[in-house]
Design a protein around this motif. Structure first.
Motif, short mmCIF file in Angstrom:
data_model
loop_
_atom_site.label_atom_id
_atom_site.label_comp_id
_atom_site.label_asym_id
_atom_site.label_seq_id
_atom_site.Cartn_x
_atom_site.Cartn_y
_atom_site.Cartn_z
N THR A 12 -3.79 -5.68 3.70
CA THR A 12 -5.03 -4.92 3.51
C THR A 12 -4.75 -3.49 3.06
OG1 THR A 12 -5.21 -4.22 5.85
CG2 THR A 12 -6.22 -6.33 5.25
N PHE A 13 -3.68 -2.90 3.59
CA PHE A 13 -3.29 -1.56 3.11
C PHE A 13 -2.93 -1.62 1.63
CE2 PHE A 13 -2.34 -0.24 7.62
CZ PHE A 13 -3.16 0.88 7.62
N GLU A 14 -2.22 -2.67 1.24
CA GLU A 14 -1.83 -2.80 -0.16
C GLU A 14 -3.05 -2.95 -1.06
OE1 GLU A 14 1.08 -2.48 -1.52
OE2 GLU A 14 2.27 -2.30 0.31
N GLY A 30 -1.01 12.52 -6.26
CA GLY A 30 -0.99 13.38 -5.09
C GLY A 30 -0.44 12.68 -3.86
N ILE A 31 -0.84 11.44 -3.65
CA ILE A 31 -0.37 10.68 -2.49
C ILE A 31 1.14 10.47 -2.56
CG2 ILE A 31 -0.45 8.42 -1.36
CD1 ILE A 31 -3.42 8.29 -2.03
N LYS A 32 1.67 10.25 -3.75
CA LYS A 32 3.10 10.02 -3.89
C LYS A 32 3.94 11.21 -3.41
CE LYS A 32 2.86 6.76 -7.77
NZ LYS A 32 3.44 5.60 -7.07
N LEU A 40 0.06 5.01 3.26
CA LEU A 40 -0.89 3.93 3.51
C LEU A 40 -2.16 4.40 4.20
CD1 LEU A 40 1.48 0.96 4.46
CD2 LEU A 40 0.39 1.45 2.27
N PRO A 41 -2.09 5.30 5.19
CA PRO A 41 -3.34 5.79 5.79
C PRO A 41 -4.26 6.47 4.79
CG PRO A 41 -1.50 6.32 7.22
CD PRO A 41 -0.91 5.79 5.94
N VAL A 42 -3.70 7.27 3.88
CA VAL A 42 -4.55 7.96 2.91
C VAL A 42 -5.09 6.99 1.86
CG1 VAL A 42 -4.67 9.82 1.20
CG2 VAL A 42 -3.42 10.16 3.33
N HIS A 90 -10.79 -3.36 6.95
CA HIS A 90 -9.75 -3.58 7.96
C HIS A 90 -8.72 -2.45 7.93
CE1 HIS A 90 -7.37 -5.78 10.87
NE2 HIS A 90 -6.30 -5.50 10.12
N ALA A 91 -8.25 -2.11 6.74
CA ALA A 91 -7.28 -1.02 6.62
C ALA A 91 -7.87 0.28 7.14
CB ALA A 91 -6.82 -0.88 5.17
#
Length: 281
Positions: A12-14, A30-32, A40-42, A90-91
């Motif tokens: 689900t995170f993916e 930016g996340i990288k 994964l949280p962001v 879910h994530a």
């Protein structure tokens, strides 16, 4: 070997990661630059807010009010039960429950999406209410993740985080003023008529946005080390986009959507990395 429940969670995170990559190259970049533990949280937060936004902005042939009400109900049910077969929800609930994201932030965000179903023009009060719910609280959700349970740090950085979220959203409003008006009948800036958008009005809006950018900087510099670089990249990207908009006539803004090429986004990423990681100026 990953157990079945962990596999479900990871998948689900993916899904949220894929959504982020498809919808926003700048946010993905930016996340990288965040610490790996925040990726994964962001992604999960972005996936949640993106899909809610899609309900009110995209599905014109559907009953948007009904879709949003169902999405809202499913969100709270997922958070309460700790599971959803909707991978985005879910994530998101995993992040909400792990980092203790306040329900008030989620409620304010969903309320701003509901406002998009009803409001076409905004007075000062509704404008501020909408920006808080649609942008500032998203920054606060991410801040909850970055602070990892340190409530004192979270409280210290709340105001600058809100200012940064507000700056980003107002730049989006300027960038998208044409499509918001022509496709959705909206003008977010209070007292502004699309047909009378001129250099005086544009200048007033720009001064307000720049103040938000300036007020956010102190918070960026005080962020936890694993979050600072990613947020700085986002700040510089939006400042670059804003500078480009400031340099254009008002009539250009109402005729075309302004963009930053991916090559320039990448150069911002690389430049910010060297400045922050290696101390090179």
């Amino acid at each position: 070997m990953m157990n079945p429940r962990d596999l479900f969670d990871q998948t689900t995170f993916e899904c949220s990661k894929l959504i982020t990559q498809r919808y926003s190259t700048s946010f993905t970049l930016g996340i990288k630059t965040l610490d790996q533990k925040f990726h994964l949280p962001v992604y999960a937060i972005y996936g949640f807010v993106r899909y809610a936004d899609e309900i009110v902005d995209t599905f014109h042939d559907q009953d948007k009010e009904k879709l949003l009400a169902r999405f809202k109900k499913d969100t709270y049910e997922a958070i309460e039960t700790g599971i959803s077969l909707n991978p985005v929800l879910h994530a998101f609930q995993l992040v909400v429950n792990k980092y203790h994201i306040d329900q008030e932030l989620i409620e304010a965000f969903l309320h701003s999406m509901e406002m998009d179903l009803d409001f076409k023009t905004y007075d000062d009060s509704k404008y501020n209410e909408y920006i808080y719910g649609s942008a500032e609280v998203v920054g606060l959700m991410c801040l909850k993740v970055f602070c990892e349970g340190d409530e004192a740090e979270y409280e210290k950085l709340k105001v600058p985080a809100c200012k940064l979220g507000a700056a980003f959203q107002k730049v989006n409003f300027l960038r998208d003023i044409k499509s918001d008006y022509e496709e959705r009948g909206r003008v977010y800036f209070p007292g502004v008529e699309f047909t009378h958008f001129d250099k005086i009005v544009k200048k007033q809006i720009e001064e307000d946005i720049q103040q938000d950018f300036d007020d956010s900087l102190i918070g960026i510099e005080q962020l936890p080390i694993g979050a600072k670089l990613g947020v700085k990249v986002a700040y510089l990207y939006y400042q670059k986009l804003f500078d480009k908009i400031k340099g254009l006539p008002a009539e250009t803004i109402t005729q075309t959507r302004i963009r930053i090429p991916n090559s320039k986004k990448l150069s911002l990423l690389i430049g910010t990395y060297f400045v922050n990681k290696l101390g090179i100026t």
